[in-house]
Enzyme design. Sequence first.
Site, PDB file in Angstrom:
ATOM      1  CB  SER A 203      19.926 -41.447  -6.375  1.00 46.84           C
ATOM      2  OG  SER A 203      20.567 -42.607  -5.686  1.00 46.84           O
ATOM      3  CG  ASP A 258      28.135 -41.123  -6.903  1.00 50.58           C
ATOM      4  OD1 ASP A 258      28.196 -41.586  -5.956  1.00 50.58           O
ATOM      5  OD2 ASP A 258      26.939 -40.752  -7.574  1.00 50.58           O
ATOM      6  CG  HIS A 291      25.121 -40.549  -4.446  1.00 47.84           C
ATOM      7  ND1 HIS A 291      25.083 -40.863  -5.841  1.00 47.84           N
ATOM      8  CD2 HIS A 291      24.084 -40.831  -3.870  1.00 47.84           C
ATOM      9  CE1 HIS A 291      23.745 -41.530  -6.091  1.00 47.84           C
ATOM     10  NE2 HIS A 291      23.052 -41.273  -4.835  1.00 47.84           N
TER      11      HIS A 291
END
Length: 364
Positions: A203, A258, A291
């Site tokens: 991320s 995601d 995610h």
Amino acid sequence: PSKSINNIPSSPPSKQQRRHCRSTTAPSTPHHIHFFHTILAFFALSSTSSLRQSSSSIRNCYFAKAAAATAAYSYNSMSSTVTTRSGDGTIVVSPKNEASQNALCVICHGLGDTAEGFADVAEHLASQMPHIKFILPTAPTQPVTMNMGMPMPSWYDIVGLDERSSEKCNGIEASRAKIASILAKEHESTKLPYSRMVLAGFSQGAALSIYTGMQMEKAEEKLAGVLMMSGYLAGFGHFKVTPGLEDTPIFHGHGKSDPMIPYPMAEKSREHAMEKGASNYELRGYAGLQHSVSNEEIADAAKFLNTILPQDESCKIQLKDPSEMSVKELKEAIRKAGLGNKAVGLMEKSEFVRLVKDHREGKC
């Protein structure tokens, strides 16, 4: 918060298992603060099924799931590596016999997390590739605009989740300098070439990895590669690939489901990076993955690392001669190598020197 790991099989309970997450009991916090913590946790390293619950229960459920996943995946019966933790939050997973190291991977965590969030993954990868040393730094705690200005571990400020917001990354240059200094220190202290180093991240940490890795100061500092998981290209308005680094291998794994960093944004990140000069950028999508990371993605990450950082005896790090080390340095080397039981009863410096030498030579 910790990353969410999909379908990772649990290992039998053992004394080696550790729980790295925070308490599962949430403090008394106003509901609007819970909402922002929830969004940020999901944006950084989020749980994939909790958003349908109330904001308070989401936070508790998230930490509980992170605890279970981490405890299962951190199980490591291998004895060839050792994990150490320092006061600044840095975690290092390295070969017990440090003389066998010939590669390095720095893993940067996501927003709101710490190095603990990926310690289990580093230990898992190290068990497959014991010649690689893994360093996991922890981001500084600083105000985050999207969190109403409240401080949390963050590599740079995030003002929103839209594409244009990624151009505003106050603090990213300081974090870039911190990661670059880790690489420089390893190079200077062990003579390990930059071509045997990789930057990886999840991320926000993935964004920092490509931002740093493709903008090393000179071509002589070209890395073996960049590994991105659920990331994006941050600050692309002023991102410039350093001449000579264009063909640095980049592997970008990303969930096609995601909701926080949608897959189309990953595609745009690849497009922008290639417009800036990157020529070896592989983007791989994972159907149904949100995610988070999965078994399949971790396996692909390991394959990528094995390809760009294969075992290479000719690149072994250069260590200080034990006879030139201080007693303090010798004791630290013995501790890191897990040789404490063999050091019991030793009194003279010459005895510590012999123990370290024998260990490096594989005699104990």
